[in-house]
Design an enzyme around this catalytic site. Structure first.
Site, PDB file in Angstrom:
ATOM      1  N   SER A   1       0.857  -1.189   0.000  1.00 22.49           N
ATOM      2  CA  SER A   1       0.000   0.000   0.000  1.00 22.49           C
ATOM      3  C   SER A   1       0.888   1.231   0.000  1.00 22.49           C
ATOM      4  O   SER A   1       1.995   1.200   0.546  1.00 22.49           O
ATOM      5  CB  SER A   1      -0.882   0.015   1.256  1.00 22.49           C
ATOM      6  OG  SER A   1      -1.557   1.243   1.371  1.00 22.49           O
TER       7      SER A   1
ATOM      8  N   TYR B   1      -1.505  -0.694  10.296  1.00 22.85           N
ATOM      9  CA  TYR B   1      -1.699  -1.232   8.931  1.00 22.85           C
ATOM     10  C   TYR B   1      -0.550  -0.789   8.031  1.00 22.85           C
ATOM     11  O   TYR B   1      -0.002  -1.599   7.262  1.00 22.85           O
ATOM     12  CB  TYR B   1      -3.042  -0.718   8.405  1.00 22.85           C
ATOM     13  CG  TYR B   1      -3.298  -0.931   6.931  1.00 22.85           C
ATOM     14  CD1 TYR B   1      -3.813  -2.130   6.445  1.00 22.85           C
ATOM     15  CD2 TYR B   1      -3.053   0.102   6.007  1.00 22.85           C
ATOM     16  CE1 TYR B   1      -4.065  -2.312   5.092  1.00 22.85           C
ATOM     17  CE2 TYR B   1      -3.309  -0.073   4.661  1.00 22.85           C
ATOM     18  CZ  TYR B   1      -3.809  -1.277   4.207  1.00 22.85           C
ATOM     19  OH  TYR B   1      -4.056  -1.449   2.863  1.00 22.85           O
TER      20      TYR B   1
HETATM   21  P1  NAP Z   1     -11.635  -5.437   0.580  1.00 25.05           P
HETATM   22  O1  NAP Z   1     -12.598  -4.978  -0.450  1.00 25.05           O
HETATM   23  O2  NAP Z   1     -11.909  -5.152   2.009  1.00 25.05           O
HETATM   24  O3  NAP Z   1     -11.441  -7.017   0.388  1.00 25.05           O
HETATM   25  C1  NAP Z   1     -10.589  -7.698   1.254  1.00 25.05           C
HETATM   26  C2  NAP Z   1     -10.565  -9.162   0.867  1.00 25.05           C
HETATM   27  O4  NAP Z   1      -9.697  -9.835   1.764  1.00 25.05           O
HETATM   28  C3  NAP Z   1     -11.916  -9.815   0.976  1.00 25.05           C
HETATM   29  O5  NAP Z   1     -12.080 -10.705  -0.110  1.00 25.05           O
HETATM   30  C4  NAP Z   1     -11.820 -10.611   2.275  1.00 25.05           C
HETATM   31  O6  NAP Z   1     -12.559 -11.800   2.260  1.00 25.05           O
HETATM   32  C5  NAP Z   1     -10.358 -10.967   2.293  1.00 25.05           C
HETATM   33  N1  NAP Z   1      -9.870 -11.281   3.620  1.00 25.05           N
HETATM   34  C6  NAP Z   1      -9.772 -10.470   4.707  1.00 25.05           C
HETATM   35  N2  NAP Z   1      -9.247 -11.144   5.739  1.00 25.05           N
HETATM   36  C7  NAP Z   1      -8.989 -12.402   5.293  1.00 25.05           C
HETATM   37  C8  NAP Z   1      -8.434 -13.552   5.875  1.00 25.05           C
HETATM   38  N3  NAP Z   1      -8.024 -13.554   7.154  1.00 25.05           N
HETATM   39  N4  NAP Z   1      -8.325 -14.666   5.125  1.00 25.05           N
HETATM   40  C9  NAP Z   1      -8.725 -14.690   3.833  1.00 25.05           C
HETATM   41  N5  NAP Z   1      -9.262 -13.611   3.222  1.00 25.05           N
HETATM   42  C10 NAP Z   1      -9.391 -12.499   3.954  1.00 25.05           C
HETATM   43  O7  NAP Z   1     -10.169  -4.890   0.306  1.00 25.05           O
HETATM   44  P2  NAP Z   1      -9.478  -4.230  -0.984  1.00 25.05           P
HETATM   45  O8  NAP Z   1      -9.627  -2.772  -0.871  1.00 25.05           O
HETATM   46  O9  NAP Z   1      -9.920  -4.939  -2.206  1.00 25.05           O
HETATM   47  O10 NAP Z   1      -7.965  -4.554  -0.638  1.00 25.05           O
HETATM   48  C11 NAP Z   1      -7.242  -5.628  -1.213  1.00 25.05           C
HETATM   49  C12 NAP Z   1      -5.791  -5.477  -0.826  1.00 25.05           C
HETATM   50  O11 NAP Z   1      -5.309  -4.219  -1.307  1.00 25.05           O
HETATM   51  C13 NAP Z   1      -5.551  -5.473   0.681  1.00 25.05           C
HETATM   52  O12 NAP Z   1      -4.334  -6.132   0.966  1.00 25.05           O
HETATM   53  C14 NAP Z   1      -5.426  -3.991   1.008  1.00 25.05           C
HETATM   54  O13 NAP Z   1      -4.673  -3.769   2.164  1.00 25.05           O
HETATM   55  C15 NAP Z   1      -4.746  -3.478  -0.247  1.00 25.05           C
HETATM   56  N6  NAP Z   1      -4.935  -2.036  -0.463  1.00 25.05           N
HETATM   57  C16 NAP Z   1      -6.176  -1.518  -0.690  1.00 25.05           C
HETATM   58  C17 NAP Z   1      -6.310  -0.138  -0.878  1.00 25.05           C
HETATM   59  C18 NAP Z   1      -7.641   0.528  -1.130  1.00 25.05           C
HETATM   60  O14 NAP Z   1      -7.698   1.772  -1.163  1.00 25.05           O
HETATM   61  N7  NAP Z   1      -8.723  -0.215  -1.320  1.00 25.05           N
HETATM   62  C19 NAP Z   1      -5.187   0.678  -0.830  1.00 25.05           C
HETATM   63  C20 NAP Z   1      -3.952   0.106  -0.597  1.00 25.05           C
HETATM   64  C21 NAP Z   1      -3.836  -1.262  -0.420  1.00 25.05           C
HETATM   65  P3  NAP Z   1     -14.022 -11.965   2.937  1.00 25.05           P
HETATM   66  O15 NAP Z   1     -14.809 -10.727   2.565  1.00 25.05           O
HETATM   67  O16 NAP Z   1     -14.524 -13.216   2.305  1.00 25.05           O
HETATM   68  O17 NAP Z   1     -13.806 -12.105   4.410  1.00 25.05           O
END
Ligand code: NAP
Length: 248
Positions: A143, A157
């Protein structure tokens, strides 16, 4: 033969979008999820309807036995592995560090860091040419928070993502002569439900004026970078980072 890809956290957000794009580019898929069973099933059904080879595996990436079982399911279904997207990740409620609890830090580090380490370890066992595999590509979701620090929101985080950066560099150097490339994508402000989980569903819109491009990003824009790092188009790229953050 289709390449086989495991995407953790593929039930929604960036992981689900990466799964759709990967399927369209010919990958066979293991879709990991934890809680969002209905969303994972819906995605699986739609991929299968379109003729793609995919399975869904419920597993908490922070629990070794569940990760082991997920990899055994991949072994049984596909008999090979070519790529891992270490995407599963969590935030906790926005807070100053001074108000955070040890339990919270444990959750943040276990899921974001230990989970990525566990999945990477099992992927290396299967892809390393030294261990009988055919090589592969690992893409970690870091991130921009790792560099910006996320003050007053989620310093824990951000620190966990800093650990992912170090792992990306170190593991890339360890397995560079085993046919495995390891890289990371650093998203900025992307429209997904993760922000609501952190307590502010409208966070991207609140902060977007601070982005040089004056907007948030889409999961598809992140997925495109991930797919490039997975593909042979990036065959000489390892221990590298792609910011997908509109310049922020
Ligand atoms: P999101 O919409 O909240 O989705 C998170 C995913 O991770 C969901 O599919 C969830 O599954 C899964 N998950 C969470 N805990 C888990 C666990 N213990 N075991 C297995 N699966 C788990 O998040 P996102 O925004 O798409 O983010 C994806 C990645 O990008 C993350 O690593 C996040 O830190 C990174 N990121 C996101 C942003 C942003 O602005 N969105 C920015 C920087 C980095 P369930 O729903 O089935 O529990």
């Amino acid at each position: 033969m289709a390449k086989v890809l495991l995407i953790t956290g593929a039930s929604r957000g960036i992981g689900a979008e990466t799964a759709r794009l990967a399927a369209a580019r010919g990958y066979s898929l293991c879709l990991n999820y934890l809680h969002s069973e209905a969303a994972a099933s819906e995605l699986l059904d739609s991929l299968r309807r379109d003729g793609h080879h995919a399975i869904a595996c419920q597993a908490n990436v922070a629990v070794e036995a569940e990760v082991d079982a997920m990899y055994r399911a991949i072994d049984d279904e596909f008999g090979r592995l070519d790529g891992l997207v270490n995407n599963a990740g969590i935030l906790e409620q926005q807070s100053d560090l001074v108000d955070m609890t040890v339990d919270r830090w444990r959750r943040i580090f276990e899921i974001n860091v230990t989970g990525s380490f566990l999945c990477a370890r099992e992927a290396v066992k299967r892809m390393s040419t030294r261990l009988g595999g055919e090589g592969g590509s690992i893409v970690n979701l870091s991130s921009r928070a790792a560099d910006l620090g996320a003050p007053h929101e989620y310093v824990d985080y951000a620190a966990a993502k800093g650990a992912i950066d170090a792992m990306t560099i170190g593991l890339a150097k360890e397995v560079g002569d085993q046919g495995i490339r390891v890289n990371a994508v650093k998203p900025g402000l992307i429209y997904t439900d993760i922000h609501a989980d952190g307590g502010e569903a409208g966070r991207v819109d609140r902060l977007k004026t601070g982005v040089p491009m004056q907007r948030g990003g889409s999961p598809l824009e992140v997925a495109e970078a991930i797919l490039w790092l997975l593909s042979d188009a990036s065959s000489y790229t390892s221990a590298s980072f792609i910011d997908v953050s509109g310049g922020r």
